[in-house]
Write an enzyme that holds these catalytic residues in place. Structure first.
Site, short mmCIF file in Angstrom:
data_model
loop_
_atom_site.label_atom_id
_atom_site.label_comp_id
_atom_site.label_asym_id
_atom_site.label_seq_id
_atom_site.Cartn_x
_atom_site.Cartn_y
_atom_site.Cartn_z
N ASP A 52 2.09 4.58 4.14
CA ASP A 52 0.48 4.69 4.02
C ASP A 52 0.18 4.18 2.45
O ASP A 52 -0.85 4.51 1.95
CB ASP A 52 0.27 6.30 3.64
CG ASP A 52 0.89 6.84 2.55
OD1 ASP A 52 1.99 6.53 2.11
OD2 ASP A 52 0.42 8.04 2.25
N GLU A 53 1.00 3.07 2.03
CA GLU A 53 0.46 2.52 0.82
C GLU A 53 1.27 0.98 1.05
O GLU A 53 2.38 0.75 1.66
CB GLU A 53 0.92 3.00 -0.31
CG GLU A 53 2.39 3.48 -0.59
CD GLU A 53 2.44 3.99 -1.89
OE1 GLU A 53 2.14 3.63 -2.91
OE2 GLU A 53 3.50 5.16 -1.98
N ASP A 107 -3.83 2.92 -1.40
CA ASP A 107 -2.92 3.92 -0.91
C ASP A 107 -4.01 4.98 -0.19
O ASP A 107 -4.89 4.97 -0.83
CB ASP A 107 -2.54 4.71 -2.07
CG ASP A 107 -1.66 5.82 -1.92
OD1 ASP A 107 -1.06 5.91 -1.00
OD2 ASP A 107 -1.09 6.41 -3.00
#
Length: 420
Positions: A131-132, A37
């Protein structure tokens, strides 16, 4: 001072034997799921481009009207600022914050590089958002070492190649790996061995579990339940009566039970953007202008992600919060903002007379196809190719100078916005 005896000098460490390497892999054979993350991703991208923002309270979002916080630096979070919070509230909490308007195309381009990095580690990558992602590294251990070593490699590469930081959780299940990454932020690494999973979970508050939000917490607190351990020790029948079908799910999570596997190449189902107006509007011009801006945001994200869309959907939310949506499937897949805008206008006109002022308008691209999986034939109109060429230039300029570099003249005044 007595000199060291050369005979007591330890010999240089030998590389681990095949048996030792096998033992290391065996130790982690049930703990091979990583949740990676990024830390305050949108802010981190902006700080990479502008180092002067480092160490300052930074909020990414539009300051006008009823827009929301898209990302906040940890310095801003110290004042209570959180993602999805109304910008007006965030500015009251942290009036000294630097407000940076979002550059979505930059973030999605960076996300593409990030996912390619993950794919170089393992072919089992399941993106959750820009973003993860979850990674199953069981198949990469012979090549790259045990999970902890792989996680350290990922963090080093993210820092070196993207100039931002990531937090990594390692566990035997997706759910626990995600908890681990959240508990070690920012820029951290946490491994929860399978044997310690239940003991670790039972130290956490109930809200740490997936599916336990504010409303669920109210119900649980009514039962006198405040911790994961208390959930685990509450009869399933009681939880089922209080929470419905999710009661059993929450109980399983409290005991660390999550059999879901990492699902690679989860194709994004839609890409969209929404605008909440500062003042409800009944006029046609602001709606059309906002549709054009949203179309350029959606089109830019499609091209950055190498997607085409076959279906365009329009969303309207009226002043009384009632919401309608309309969609149209196109004859050929497109990634052009102008073609998406034209379809949005047709959908808006098809609604006819609106019963009241509009609070929110949104555009969404659905039925996505990767560029390598579709044959593009936009039309026989030369102007369509001209639009695509012009938008490719806008992409290049925006990537270098930001979204304010080039845009349609009608969008020179940009109202507040929130991302859908």
């Amino acid at each position: 001072m007595t000199a060291k005896n050369p005979r007591n000098t330890q010999p240089p460490a030998r590389p681990p034997s095949a048996r030792q390497e096998t033992a290391n892999r065996e130790e982690y054979r049930d703990c091979t799921i990583l949740h990676v993350d990024m830390d305050a991703f949108f802010v981190a991208v902006e700080q990479r481009e502008n180092p002067g923002l480092l160490g300052k309270p930074v909020i990414v979002g539009f300051p006008q009207g009823r827009s929301v916080v898209l990302s906040a630096s940890y310095e801003a979070r110290a004042f209570g600022v959180r993602s999805a919070m109304p910008m007006s509230a965030a500015i009251r909490l942290c009036p000294q914050a630097v407000i940076v308007e979002p550059r979505h195309q930059q973030y999605y381009q960076m996300s593409k590089v990030l996912m390619e990095l993950f794919s170089s580690i393992t072919d089992k990558v399941e993106p959750l958002s820009v973003d993860e992602a979850f990674l199953d590294v069981a198949g990469a251990m012979r090549r790259l070492g045990p999970p902890l070593q792989i996680a350290q490699l990922i963090r080093r590469r993210v820092k070196a190649e993207l100039g931002v930081t990531a937090s990594v959780g390692i566990a035997a299940s997706k759910f626990v790996a995600k908890i681990a990454s959240a508990r070690c932020k920012p820029d951290g690494l946490l491994l929860i061995p399978k044997a310690d999973t239940v003991a670790y979970l039972h130290t956490l508050p109930a809200r740490a579990l997936w599916g336990v939000g504010a409303k669920t917490m109210v119900v649980l607190e009514g039962l006198g339940v405040h911790t994961v351990e208390q959930i685990a020790n509450t009869p399933i029948a009681v939880l089922r009566r209080a929470l419905g079908a999710s009661g059993e799910h929450v109980h399983r999570l409290a005991w660390g039970i999550d059999p879901r596997e990492v699902t690679p190449v989860r194709v994004e189902k839609s890409i969209g953007a929404e605008e909440t107006f500062a003042v409800d509007t009944a006029q046609e011009a602001p709606l059309r202008r906002e549709l054009l801006r949203l179309a350029h945001r959606v089109g830019g994200r499609l091209r950055a992600s190498s997607y085409f869309t076959r279906t365009v959907a329009l969303k309207l939310r009226y002043a009384d919060f009632s919401t309608i949506s309309r969609s149209r499937t196109l004859a050929v897949p497109v990634d052009s903002a102008q073609l998406i805008y034209q379809t949005g206008i047709q959908l808006l006109e098809a609604i006819g007379e609106r019963p009241m002022a509009v609070r929110l308008i949104g555009l969404r691209a659905e039925g996505l196809e990767l560029s390598g999986q579709t044959s593009v034939q936009l039309s026989l109109e030369r102007r369509d190719d001209n639009w695509r060429g012009a938008e490719a230039v806008i992409d290049a300029v925006s990537q270098k100078f930001g979204n304010a570099g080039v845009r349609p003249a009608s969008l020179l005044e940009k109202p507040g916005s929130e991302e859908g």
